[in-house]
Design a protein around this motif. Sequence first.
Motif, mmCIF file in Angstrom:
data_model
loop_
_atom_site.group_PDB
_atom_site.id
_atom_site.type_symbol
_atom_site.label_atom_id
_atom_site.label_comp_id
_atom_site.label_asym_id
_atom_site.label_seq_id
_atom_site.Cartn_x
_atom_site.Cartn_y
_atom_site.Cartn_z
ATOM 1 N N SER A 74 0.433 60.504 66.502
ATOM 2 C CA SER A 74 0.103 60.566 65.080
ATOM 3 C C SER A 74 1.022 59.641 64.277
ATOM 4 C CB SER A 74 0.244 62.001 64.567
ATOM 5 O OG SER A 74 1.620 62.355 64.472
ATOM 6 N N PRO A 75 0.672 59.387 62.992
ATOM 7 C CA PRO A 75 1.569 58.577 62.144
ATOM 8 C C PRO A 75 2.956 59.193 61.997
ATOM 9 C CG PRO A 75 -0.617 58.739 61.150
ATOM 10 C CD PRO A 75 -0.604 59.686 62.314
ATOM 11 N N GLN A 76 3.065 60.521 62.202
ATOM 12 C CA GLN A 76 4.372 61.185 62.138
ATOM 13 C C GLN A 76 5.103 61.145 63.482
ATOM 14 O OE1 GLN A 76 1.426 62.711 61.020
ATOM 15 N NE2 GLN A 76 1.859 61.937 58.948
ATOM 16 N N LYS A 77 4.575 60.364 64.440
ATOM 17 C CA LYS A 77 5.174 60.159 65.766
ATOM 18 C C LYS A 77 5.119 61.406 66.643
ATOM 19 C CE LYS A 77 6.100 56.106 64.214
ATOM 20 N NZ LYS A 77 5.148 55.011 64.532
ATOM 21 N N ASP A 78 4.148 62.278 66.396
ATOM 22 C CA ASP A 78 3.955 63.471 67.221
ATOM 23 C C ASP A 78 2.797 63.244 68.195
ATOM 24 O OD1 ASP A 78 5.943 64.918 65.863
ATOM 25 O OD2 ASP A 78 4.536 65.444 64.262
ATOM 26 N N LYS A 103 -6.828 69.816 62.921
ATOM 27 C CA LYS A 103 -6.897 68.481 62.326
ATOM 28 C C LYS A 103 -7.498 67.431 63.263
ATOM 29 C CE LYS A 103 -2.947 69.037 59.197
ATOM 30 N NZ LYS A 103 -1.634 68.472 58.798
ATOM 31 N N SER A 133 -2.685 62.917 53.557
ATOM 32 C CA SER A 133 -1.662 63.084 54.606
ATOM 33 C C SER A 133 -2.144 62.585 55.967
ATOM 34 C CB SER A 133 -1.253 64.558 54.710
ATOM 35 O OG SER A 133 -2.349 65.364 55.087
ATOM 36 N N SER A 134 -3.466 62.328 56.095
ATOM 37 C CA SER A 134 -4.011 61.818 57.361
ATOM 38 C C SER A 134 -3.804 60.317 57.499
ATOM 39 C CB SER A 134 -5.504 62.131 57.475
ATOM 40 O OG SER A 134 -5.765 63.503 57.330
ATOM 41 N N GLU A 135 -3.484 59.625 56.396
ATOM 42 C CA GLU A 135 -3.344 58.174 56.432
ATOM 43 C C GLU A 135 -2.147 57.760 57.281
ATOM 44 O OE1 GLU A 135 -5.209 56.298 52.436
ATOM 45 O OE2 GLU A 135 -3.226 57.203 52.199
ATOM 46 N N GLY A 136 -2.254 56.551 57.850
ATOM 47 C CA GLY A 136 -1.149 56.009 58.634
ATOM 48 C C GLY A 136 -1.644 55.333 59.899
ATOM 49 N N TYR A 175 -2.187 55.273 63.854
ATOM 50 C CA TYR A 175 -2.364 56.100 65.048
ATOM 51 C C TYR A 175 -2.250 55.199 66.271
ATOM 52 C CZ TYR A 175 -4.055 59.794 61.962
ATOM 53 O OH TYR A 175 -4.146 60.750 60.982
ATOM 54 N N LYS A 196 -4.989 51.723 62.123
ATOM 55 C CA LYS A 196 -4.553 52.232 60.826
ATOM 56 C C LYS A 196 -5.719 52.929 60.132
ATOM 57 C CE LYS A 196 -2.190 50.855 56.559
ATOM 58 N NZ LYS A 196 -1.599 49.733 55.785
#
Length: 389
Positions: free
Chosen positions: A140-144, A152, A169-172, A174, A190
Amino acid sequence: ESSSPISVKSRRKSTSKSLLVDCVATGLPDPEVFWSLPDGTIINNALQSDDSGLRNRRHVMFGNGTLLLQQMGKKDEGDYTCYAKNKLGKDERKVSVKVGPNAPKIRFKSQSLVTIKLGESAKLSCEATGEPTPRITWISPQKDVIPASSDKFQIMDGGMLLVKKVTLSSEGIYTCLARNSAGDDVKNIKVEAEPQEPFINGVKGRSTTKVLGVSYQTAHLHCRVEGKPEPRVWWVTPYGLSLPAPYLGGRFQVHQNGTLELRGIRKTDEGRYMCLAKNNMGEASLLVEFDVASLAEKPTFSVPNIEILPIKPDGGELILECSARGKPNPEFSWILPNGTLLMPGARLQRFTHYLGVYRCLAKNVAGQEHTFVKLPTLSGRQHYPTQSL
């Protein structure tokens, strides 16, 4: 006419995606050459009259006897035999083919940006080839590491990632990682939400709802806002006080998600509360009609906890009464001796009364209470219990 015996020589030349196996056959007259695959399939020039379309086949034999093996996998391992024959004799050469590990290769890497409307689902492809079959992992964009299925996300067959109901919050970016024992490959995609006017609790424009609170308790007025750019959100109280999100002061608090929390509710807190959201694409509003009920009171019965009711000798209709007080007014239900639950308005066909008690249940937001009515045993006597509410 001169003649000579047949001689067959073979040579292999491999690439990362294909294998060329030469079969050089000499002899007079010129020998006929054909190949036998591991599964017994025969390939020769007689079955391939021309070269048109051959490039799309996985096994191709050229006019000089060379065999092209494309898109090799474990299933293609085995013995490939080249045969050559003429009227004077025949010869053959066997080539053993073993497929080693092949590093993953992700297709369609050009898909590097996906734009989608807020609230819709985005599909991110990650189709990879390799031997052994690569394992697909999404980051994920949060590096998880993204699980196979969650509220989700969902990873589909073939490695595709489904991003459910896109929010800001889903943007970023992958990241898709394809890995096997021979190596790995990476693809970045992206996800961006399209610019969109605000909407509140899934509704665009103006909307209205009602909320009932109870004195001295806590109430929550929900205002879930979405839009791009991220909208500015604030509440306006019945007295004209403007409360931005977030806000903390006294008994009122506006959370980061837009929810207005009212603590220690009073009757004077009744009125119209307006949630407003605005960005450069437009605005939306939610009107909340807020009412406050008096302090709730648990139901109480005026009759003893258990009452024994005599049955009339004529066996006529019998009414079991159930009366209780409470705030707000309680709802009633009956539970028969056999455990059957009767709600208001329910009707039963004729039934036989046996030893036991009938229980009346009174319930409201403050709690519940019950009382019992006992009838004497009359074997075979039939009754029609009804509710008096």
